[in-house]
Design a protein around this motif. Sequence first.
Motif, PDB file in Angstrom:
ATOM      1  N   UNK A  80       0.768  -1.203   0.012  1.00  0.00           N
ATOM      2  CA  UNK A  80      -0.049  -0.060  -0.002  1.00  0.00           C
ATOM      3  C   UNK A  80       0.734   1.148  -0.136  1.00  0.00           C
ATOM      4  N   UNK A  81       0.621   2.189  -0.938  1.00  0.00           N
ATOM      5  CA  UNK A  81       1.462   3.377  -0.987  1.00  0.00           C
ATOM      6  C   UNK A  81       0.575   4.465  -0.117  1.00  0.00           C
ATOM      7  N   UNK A  82       1.264   5.111   0.920  1.00  0.00           N
ATOM      8  CA  UNK A  82       0.595   5.840   1.785  1.00  0.00           C
ATOM      9  C   UNK A  82       1.166   7.310   1.400  1.00  0.00           C
ATOM     10  N   UNK A  83       0.008   8.551   1.651  1.00  0.00           N
ATOM     11  CA  UNK A  83       0.378   9.741   1.418  1.00  0.00           C
ATOM     12  C   UNK A  83      -0.283  10.474   2.597  1.00  0.00           C
ATOM     13  N   UNK A  91      -2.874  11.685  10.703  1.00  0.00           N
ATOM     14  CA  UNK A  91      -3.024  10.430  10.079  1.00  0.00           C
ATOM     15  C   UNK A  91      -2.436  10.300   8.543  1.00  0.00           C
ATOM     16  N   UNK A  92      -2.382   9.235   7.994  1.00  0.00           N
ATOM     17  CA  UNK A  92      -1.817   8.767   6.695  1.00  0.00           C
ATOM     18  C   UNK A  92      -3.047   8.376   6.054  1.00  0.00           C
ATOM     19  N   UNK A  93      -3.149   8.363   4.845  1.00  0.00           N
ATOM     20  CA  UNK A  93      -4.359   7.604   4.001  1.00  0.00           C
ATOM     21  C   UNK A  93      -3.572   6.939   2.918  1.00  0.00           C
ATOM     22  N   UNK A  94      -4.116   6.055   2.449  1.00  0.00           N
ATOM     23  CA  UNK A  94      -3.670   5.033   1.310  1.00  0.00           C
ATOM     24  C   UNK A  94      -4.052   5.901  -0.010  1.00  0.00           C
ATOM     25  N   UNK A  95      -3.090   6.089  -0.636  1.00  0.00           N
ATOM     26  CA  UNK A  95      -3.370   6.797  -2.098  1.00  0.00           C
ATOM     27  C   UNK A  95      -3.672   5.640  -3.149  1.00  0.00           C
ATOM     28  N   UNK A  96      -2.950   4.758  -3.246  1.00  0.00           N
ATOM     29  CA  UNK A  96      -2.921   3.588  -3.992  1.00  0.00           C
ATOM     30  C   UNK A  96      -2.396   2.308  -3.494  1.00  0.00           C
ATOM     31  N   UNK A  97      -2.596   1.188  -4.272  1.00  0.00           N
ATOM     32  CA  UNK A  97      -1.962  -0.015  -3.767  1.00  0.00           C
ATOM     33  C   UNK A  97      -1.101  -0.838  -5.011  1.00  0.00           C
ATOM     34  N   UNK A  98      -0.001  -1.173  -4.922  1.00  0.00           N
ATOM     35  CA  UNK A  98       0.837  -1.836  -5.987  1.00  0.00           C
ATOM     36  C   UNK A  98       0.719  -3.449  -5.534  1.00  0.00           C
ATOM     37  N   UNK A  99       0.168  -4.109  -6.567  1.00  0.00           N
ATOM     38  CA  UNK A  99      -0.024  -5.509  -6.705  1.00  0.00           C
ATOM     39  C   UNK A  99       0.925  -6.141  -7.663  1.00  0.00           C
ATOM     40  N   UNK A 100       1.869  -7.316  -7.312  1.00  0.00           N
ATOM     41  CA  UNK A 100       2.431  -7.949  -8.498  1.00  0.00           C
ATOM     42  C   UNK A 100       1.613  -9.343  -8.682  1.00  0.00           C
ATOM     43  N   UNK A 114      -7.489   2.538  -3.879  1.00  0.00           N
ATOM     44  CA  UNK A 114      -7.374   2.183  -2.539  1.00  0.00           C
ATOM     45  C   UNK A 114      -8.742   1.353  -2.036  1.00  0.00           C
ATOM     46  N   UNK A 115      -9.686   1.534  -2.742  1.00  0.00           N
ATOM     47  CA  UNK A 115     -10.788   0.613  -2.236  1.00  0.00           C
ATOM     48  C   UNK A 115     -10.619  -0.682  -2.612  1.00  0.00           C
ATOM     49  N   UNK A 116      -9.930  -1.102  -3.553  1.00  0.00           N
ATOM     50  CA  UNK A 116      -9.560  -2.489  -3.848  1.00  0.00           C
ATOM     51  C   UNK A 116      -8.644  -3.081  -2.860  1.00  0.00           C
ATOM     52  N   UNK A 117      -7.715  -2.079  -1.872  1.00  0.00           N
ATOM     53  CA  UNK A 117      -6.857  -2.706  -0.842  1.00  0.00           C
ATOM     54  C   UNK A 117      -7.854  -2.986   0.222  1.00  0.00           C
TER      55      UNK A 117
END
Length: 396
Positions: A80-83, A91-100, A114-117
């Motif tokens: 998860x990539x936080x911003x 607090x920090x929020x998750x901007x996107x998630x990287x999946x391999x 981030x909703x998919x996370x």
Amino acid sequence: MSGRALLLAGPPGTGKTAIALAIAQELGNKVPFCPMVGSEVFSSEIKKTEVLMENFRRSIGLRIRETKEVYEGEVTELTPVETENPMGGYGKTISNVVIGLKTAKGTKQLKLDPSIYETLQREKVEVGDVIYIEANSGAVKRQGRSDTFATEFDLETEEYVPLPKGEVHKKKEVVQDVTLHDLDAANARPQGGQDVLSIVGQMMKSKKTEITDKLRTEINKIVNKYIDQGIAELVPGVLFIDEVHMLDLECFTYLHKSLESAIAPIVIFATNRGRCVIRGTDDIVSPHGIPLDLLDRLLIVRTAPYNIGEMEQIIRLRAQTEGLNVEDPAILALSEIGSNTTLRYAVQLLTPANQTSKVNGRTQITKDDIMDVHSLFLDAKRSAKFLQEDNTKYML
């Protein structure tokens, strides 16, 4: 075969319910089988006809085949990539998630919403799991753990699946099995808002929701459209109504109409009544307590009581299933008891006989154990005889 009806008629303990359950097992998991008892229709919450219709719809399946674009593979990375929180604060929020994702043919790295996370967390997805993500809806389905990790632990609750073949991004046919009742129920309950009034309203509603005929007609139209387009196919299942003599005249009239409809399952009735008054009437006597016009539509199967040889076989199987060690003379004694009383009574004597043999320090149930428990526990006939003899000692 849909819209046909079958009646299993015979004395108690002749295996009517067992036949219906055997039919369900033979049909497999994909064919809907809905068992109910006649007295279930007398619910205080909803109408009798509504209960019947609900069970009819539960017995009709719909197999939907869709070709979807999916990303499928074994998870090699989940980051998860936080911003910084745009609303300020610490607090920090998750901007996107990287999946391999990895398949037998190649690998791909995806940058997702981030909703998919949140969905991944709900599905408890970890690195090494095989998943697929639908490209259009973003729905995530965890299929199991990759079989390369099969020797990870000695005892496992996991289901292991092979590494997917082909590319990560592919078109996949997804088959869903739902019943018509599932579709009715999903459309009958409107999804209220999040305000206090909606939440209170939902809590105050009765547990059961009556589904209107108008809604069912609309769902039927959509189902027929899907069938015409070749997206879905109808799977008529089996509705089993035990103790059918408990239904009243209104229910029988409704069954008539339902059996004639274009979408109907195979209906199996079971009853142990002879000639008796139809419930809901005062003086109409009919075989099995079923009106003659409905009886005319049924294929009637007579179930007969078991003979001594058959009882012996059944008792042997039952003892084997329960892991009991029973001598041959004891099994013969039990079958004779069963032929004079009922099979159910004979089978029930197995457990107390096992306890008696243990108390006497034996590992095998003998004929003496059977005769001991038979003298201790009464069957219906002997109980009735005792009541007749000592009738003055009992309260009226």
